[in-house]
Design an enzyme around this catalytic site. Structure first.
Site, PDB file in Angstrom:
ATOM      1  N   GLY A   1     -10.476 -12.701  23.620  1.00 34.67           N
ATOM      2  CA  GLY A   1      -9.782 -13.737  22.858  1.00 34.67           C
ATOM      3  C   GLY A   1     -10.681 -14.886  22.476  1.00 34.67           C
TER       4      GLY A   1
ATOM      5  N   GLY B   1     -10.662 -19.866  23.961  1.00 34.91           N
ATOM      6  CA  GLY B   1     -11.553 -18.840  24.478  1.00 34.91           C
ATOM      7  C   GLY B   1     -13.002 -19.088  24.129  1.00 34.91           C
TER       8      GLY B   1
ATOM      9  N   THR C   1      -9.980  -8.772  16.640  1.00 34.35           N
ATOM     10  CA  THR C   1     -10.611  -8.777  15.322  1.00 34.35           C
ATOM     11  C   THR C   1     -12.118  -8.823  15.541  1.00 34.35           C
ATOM     12  OG1 THR C   1      -8.726 -10.043  14.464  1.00 34.35           O
ATOM     13  CG2 THR C   1     -10.712  -9.946  13.087  1.00 34.35           C
TER      14      THR C   1
ATOM     15  N   ASN D   1      -0.867 -19.472  28.407  1.00 36.00           N
ATOM     16  CA  ASN D   1       0.323 -20.205  28.864  1.00 36.00           C
ATOM     17  C   ASN D   1       1.479 -19.237  29.107  1.00 36.00           C
ATOM     18  OD1 ASN D   1      -0.212 -22.930  29.231  1.00 36.00           O
ATOM     19  ND2 ASN D   1      -0.061 -23.394  27.063  1.00 36.00           N
TER      20      ASN D   1
ATOM     21  N   SER E   1      -5.844 -26.311  31.319  1.00 32.12           N
ATOM     22  CA  SER E   1      -5.403 -27.478  30.556  1.00 32.12           C
ATOM     23  C   SER E   1      -6.583 -28.334  30.135  1.00 32.12           C
ATOM     24  CB  SER E   1      -4.445 -28.334  31.390  1.00 32.12           C
ATOM     25  OG  SER E   1      -4.063 -29.489  30.664  1.00 32.12           O
TER      26      SER E   1
ATOM     27  N   GLY F   1      -7.155 -28.674  26.404  1.00 32.62           N
ATOM     28  CA  GLY F   1      -7.387 -28.458  24.987  1.00 32.62           C
ATOM     29  C   GLY F   1      -8.800 -28.000  24.700  1.00 32.62           C
TER      30      GLY F   1
ATOM     31  N   ASN G   1       2.819 -29.116  31.985  1.00 38.64           N
ATOM     32  CA  ASN G   1       3.166 -29.263  30.573  1.00 38.64           C
ATOM     33  C   ASN G   1       4.484 -30.001  30.396  1.00 38.64           C
ATOM     34  OD1 ASN G   1       0.901 -27.658  30.260  1.00 38.64           O
ATOM     35  ND2 ASN G   1       1.813 -26.382  28.691  1.00 38.64           N
TER      36      ASN G   1
ATOM     37  N   GLU H   1       3.738 -33.525  30.785  1.00 39.72           N
ATOM     38  CA  GLU H   1       3.053 -33.917  29.539  1.00 39.72           C
ATOM     39  C   GLU H   1       4.078 -34.255  28.459  1.00 39.72           C
ATOM     40  OE1 GLU H   1       0.825 -31.248  26.235  1.00 39.72           O
ATOM     41  OE2 GLU H   1      -0.064 -31.156  28.243  1.00 39.72           O
ATOM     42  N   TYR H   2       5.117 -33.427  28.320  1.00 43.01           N
ATOM     43  CA  TYR H   2       6.187 -33.700  27.358  1.00 43.01           C
ATOM     44  C   TYR H   2       6.790 -35.079  27.636  1.00 43.01           C
ATOM     45  CZ  TYR H   2       6.955 -29.051  25.166  1.00 43.01           C
ATOM     46  OH  TYR H   2       6.851 -27.902  24.434  1.00 43.01           O
TER      47      TYR H   2
ATOM     48  N   ARG I   1      12.494 -33.850  21.069  1.00 40.89           N
ATOM     49  CA  ARG I   1      11.768 -33.060  20.064  1.00 40.89           C
ATOM     50  C   ARG I   1      12.742 -32.260  19.198  1.00 40.89           C
ATOM     51  NH1 ARG I   1       5.909 -30.925  22.288  1.00 40.89           N
ATOM     52  NH2 ARG I   1       5.414 -32.718  23.603  1.00 40.89           N
TER      53      ARG I   1
END
Length: 482
Positions: free
Chosen positions: A10, A15, A35, A103, A129, A131, A187, A190-191, A287
């Site tokens: 990935g 990745g 791919t 995730n 975690s 990003g 997460n 985080e929200y 949200r």
């Protein structure tokens, strides 16, 4: 030819950056992507001249690895993970390790751990975690799964993870789905963190009439104290960013929030386990409400509310707003830890609560100085039942509540939505209440459904039913609770 220490499937954003991180720490990494062009592009681009082995098939990837083979997937959660597991298994031998770094939902990881172990292999589901930047420079990693797999990957994971001092933000979390559960709660927090910051922003803008530059300065100041955190830091930067015409870019962004489901999973898990995760739940619903943009536009023309004219002391209100953010942030973490504690009982995980706080202190989205206090709390008392019962958090939230109450009152009185700041305060008041009105609720349930109740003048565990109308019988319904 030298064999690789680990293989990764990935080469999307996470990745690609994670393997660059691994290679920079001295590891040789084999890479594969469904791919194939992405593999070739990587090998001639960012990976050129470095210790990578480009592979055009899963068979080639597995053949290129030192034993025990360690194959890590960073692919979309769901069926793609199961599909790759089926493709990988035929090329591995007993004791080799499959790692899911995406995730994934923790029940899937529980299932996959059992399945892979049944094939004589080992499995790890690890939350990652931070990003793109975290993956490249040092993420927070939360591994769980087959305990026997940890010694084989520990040196790699802890080398690439973020560090707080000399401590890596990565350690073993627990069995089967524990790692992905902790990442899910991360997460969810985080929200909540993001939403309470957004509510503070809206009150600064709508009640105080502050410009983006003024708000930028406030968040810059807040980032120097108890609220010092990655999310406050990036909010400072966002508010200071200008579009091509010199105007604040943030005000040109459409107010409809996206989500990938981990916040919802956290809320559903809380409902399943009977834990009042009110702040994170409200952040998910906020949200959802934001996504109803067209309906909200119509409602704004049809429905009216109070005037948003704040006439109080602006500096005092900003101080109160800071207290409200701090109080709500404490509640968010307290509820998250409450959920993890109940999950540990339900799934028989031995979670290291202080260690989890350390894992979150660097590299991840919710990293903040605040987490050091959580680690200290659990270091002092590993059996701590609830974060609000620790002296530091009790004193901090009690000191914050006066300003917090003024902020929530102002939001209600002036018609500015503050769902998370308000629900966090309501939870605090409910949690510190020795007696809640659930006695009346139990009477109601017994009245219409003969669901029974307990009495304060009888031992716990004895249940009673009353024939409230005189027309019912003495037969009670089954007593149960969630």
């Amino acid at each position: 030819m030298k064999k690789a220490d680990i293989g990764l499937i990935g080469l999307a954003v996470m990745g690609e950056n994670l393997v660059l991180n691994m290679e920079s720490k001295g590891f040789t990494v084999s890479v594969y992507n469904r791919t194939i062009d992405k593999v070739d592009k990587f090998m001639t681009g960012r990976g050129a001249g470095r210790n990578f082995i480009g592979c055009h098939s899963i068979a080639d990837l597995c053949a290129s690895l030192e034993r025990p083979r360690k194959v890590m997937m960073l692919v979309k959660a769901g069926s793609p993970v199961d599909d790759f597991i089926e493709q990988i298994i035929p090329h591995l031998e007993e004791g080799d390790i499959i790692i899911d770094g995406g995730n994934s939902h923790f029940p899937d990881t529980i299932r996959r751990t059992a399945y892979v172990e049944s094939k004589g292999l080992l499995y790890i589901g690890t939350g990652v975690s931070g990003g793109e930047e975290g993956a490249l420079l040092g993420p927070s990693m939360m591994p769980g799964g087959s305990p026997e797999a940890w010694p084989a990957v520990k040196s790699i994971f802890q080398a690439v993870a973020a560090k707080v001092g000399d401590e890596p933000c990565c350690d073993w979390v627990g069995e089967n789905g524990a790692g992905h559960f902790v990442k899910m709660v991360h997460n969810g927090i985080e929200y909540g963190d993001m939403q309470i910051i957004c509510e503070a922003y809206q009150m600064m803008k709508e009640l105080l009439g502050m410009s983006a530059d003024e708000m930028h300065e406030v968040f810059a100041e807040w980032n120097k104290g108890d609220l010092d955190s990655y999310l406050v830091e990036i909010t400072r930067d966002i508010l200071g960013f200008r579009d091509e015409n010199g105007e604040a870019l943030v005000e040109k962004i459409l107010d409809t929030a996206g989500q990938k489901g981990t916040g919802k999973w956290t809320g559903v898990s809380a409902l399943d386990l009977g834990i009042p995760l009110t702040l994170i739940g409200e952040s998910v619903f906020a949200r959802c409400l934001s996504a109803q943009k067209e309906l909200r536009v119509k409602a704004s023309k049809a429905l009216s509310g109070p005037e948003k004219l704040f006439s109080g002391d602006k500096l005092q209100f900003l101080s109160d707003l800071k207290d409200a953010l701090l109080g709500a942030k404490i509640i968010s973490y307290a509820q998250g830890y409450d959920l993890m504690g109940e999950a540990a009982k339900e799934y028989k995980w031995n979670l290291n609560n202080g260690g989890i706080a350390l894992m979150w202190r660097g590299g991840c989205i919710i990293r903040s100085v605040f987490l050091g206090k959580i680690k200290e709390a659990f270091d002092k008392n590993p059996q701590l039942e609830h974060l609000l019962l620790d002296n530091y958090f009790r004193e901090t939230i009690e000191n914050a509540q006066a300003g917090w109450r003024r902020v929530v009152s102002a939001a209600v009185n002036h018609g500015v939505p503050a769902p998370c700041l308000a629900t966090a305060l309501t939870y605090f008041d409910g949690f510190r209440s020795e007696r809640l009105p659930a006695n009346l609720l139990q009477a109601q349930r017994d009245y219409f459904g003969a669901h029974t109740y307990e009495r304060i003048d009888r031992p716990r565990g004895q249940f009673f039913h009353t024939n409230w109308t005189g027309r019912g019988g003495d037969t009670a319904s089954t007593t149960y609770s969630v």
